[in-house]
Design a protein around this motif. Structure first.
Motif, PDB file in Angstrom:
ATOM      1  N   LEU A  31      -2.208  14.093  -4.781  1.00  0.00           N
ATOM      2  CA  LEU A  31      -1.950  12.549  -4.704  1.00  0.00           C
ATOM      3  C   LEU A  31      -3.720  12.536  -3.942  1.00  0.00           C
ATOM      4  O   LEU A  31      -4.535  12.934  -2.889  1.00  0.00           O
ATOM      5  N   ARG A  32      -4.361  11.255  -5.039  1.00  0.00           N
ATOM      6  CA  ARG A  32      -5.983  11.304  -3.678  1.00  0.00           C
ATOM      7  C   ARG A  32      -5.538   9.538  -3.575  1.00  0.00           C
ATOM      8  O   ARG A  32      -4.789   8.936  -3.811  1.00  0.00           O
ATOM      9  N   PRO A  38      -3.289   6.178   5.019  1.00  0.00           N
ATOM     10  CA  PRO A  38      -2.962   6.098   4.188  1.00  0.00           C
ATOM     11  C   PRO A  38      -1.801   7.357   3.602  1.00  0.00           C
ATOM     12  O   PRO A  38      -1.685   7.904   3.473  1.00  0.00           O
ATOM     13  N   ALA A  39      -3.241   8.531   3.302  1.00  0.00           N
ATOM     14  CA  ALA A  39      -2.995   9.539   3.127  1.00  0.00           C
ATOM     15  C   ALA A  39      -2.262  11.221   4.080  1.00  0.00           C
ATOM     16  O   ALA A  39      -1.416  11.428   3.839  1.00  0.00           O
ATOM     17  N   GLU A  40      -2.497  10.278   5.805  1.00  0.00           N
ATOM     18  CA  GLU A  40      -2.008  10.921   6.720  1.00  0.00           C
ATOM     19  C   GLU A  40      -0.634  10.544   6.644  1.00  0.00           C
ATOM     20  O   GLU A  40       0.407  11.212   7.023  1.00  0.00           O
ATOM     21  N   ASN A  41      -0.994   8.934   6.480  1.00  0.00           N
ATOM     22  CA  ASN A  41       1.253   8.882   6.370  1.00  0.00           C
ATOM     23  C   ASN A  41       1.921   8.533   5.742  1.00  0.00           C
ATOM     24  O   ASN A  41       3.337   9.671   5.782  1.00  0.00           O
ATOM     25  N   PHE A  42       1.378   9.489   4.342  1.00  0.00           N
ATOM     26  CA  PHE A  42       1.807   9.797   2.848  1.00  0.00           C
ATOM     27  C   PHE A  42       2.433  11.222   3.002  1.00  0.00           C
ATOM     28  O   PHE A  42       3.416  12.005   2.972  1.00  0.00           O
ATOM     29  N   GLY A  45       5.474  11.854   5.850  1.00  0.00           N
ATOM     30  CA  GLY A  45       6.444  11.707   4.862  1.00  0.00           C
ATOM     31  C   GLY A  45       7.041  12.652   4.427  1.00  0.00           C
ATOM     32  O   GLY A  45       7.952  12.909   4.434  1.00  0.00           O
ATOM     33  N   GLN A  46       6.190  13.899   3.924  1.00  0.00           N
ATOM     34  CA  GLN A  46       6.447  14.074   2.607  1.00  0.00           C
ATOM     35  C   GLN A  46       6.791  15.530   3.737  1.00  0.00           C
ATOM     36  O   GLN A  46       7.607  16.370   3.133  1.00  0.00           O
ATOM     37  N   ARG A  47       5.925  15.916   4.718  1.00  0.00           N
ATOM     38  CA  ARG A  47       5.976  17.012   5.654  1.00  0.00           C
ATOM     39  C   ARG A  47       8.054  16.442   6.137  1.00  0.00           C
ATOM     40  O   ARG A  47       8.775  17.566   6.674  1.00  0.00           O
ATOM     41  N   ALA A  48       8.631  15.015   6.601  1.00  0.00           N
ATOM     42  CA  ALA A  48       9.620  15.013   7.199  1.00  0.00           C
ATOM     43  C   ALA A  48      10.398  15.228   5.601  1.00  0.00           C
ATOM     44  O   ALA A  48      11.677  16.020   6.371  1.00  0.00           O
TER      45      ALA A  48
END
Length: 58
Positions: A31-32, A38-42, A45-48
């Motif tokens: 994803l770009r 926003p990249a770090e926040n996404f 969330g994916q790591r969690a």
């Protein structure tokens, strides 16, 4: 990516923006994002969601 590879989430700067690589069950999704936050926040969330550590080892 291959089946059986561990799940992973990485954030990288690329081509003037930010890219998030998500590996889930051997499948890579890219994803770009135009900015880092926003990249770090996404990615967080994916790591969690995948039950990974909050930041990958260096």
């Amino acid at each position: 990516m291959v089946v059986g590879e561990p799940n992973d989430v990485r954030v990288k700067r690329a081509h003037g923006g930010w890219v998030v690589h998500v590996v889930e069950d051997g499948k890579l999704t890219v994803l770009r994002f135009s900015t880092q936050s926003p990249a770090e926040n996404f990615a967080d969330g994916q790591r969690a969601r995948l039950g990974l550590a909050s930041k990958p080892p260096i």
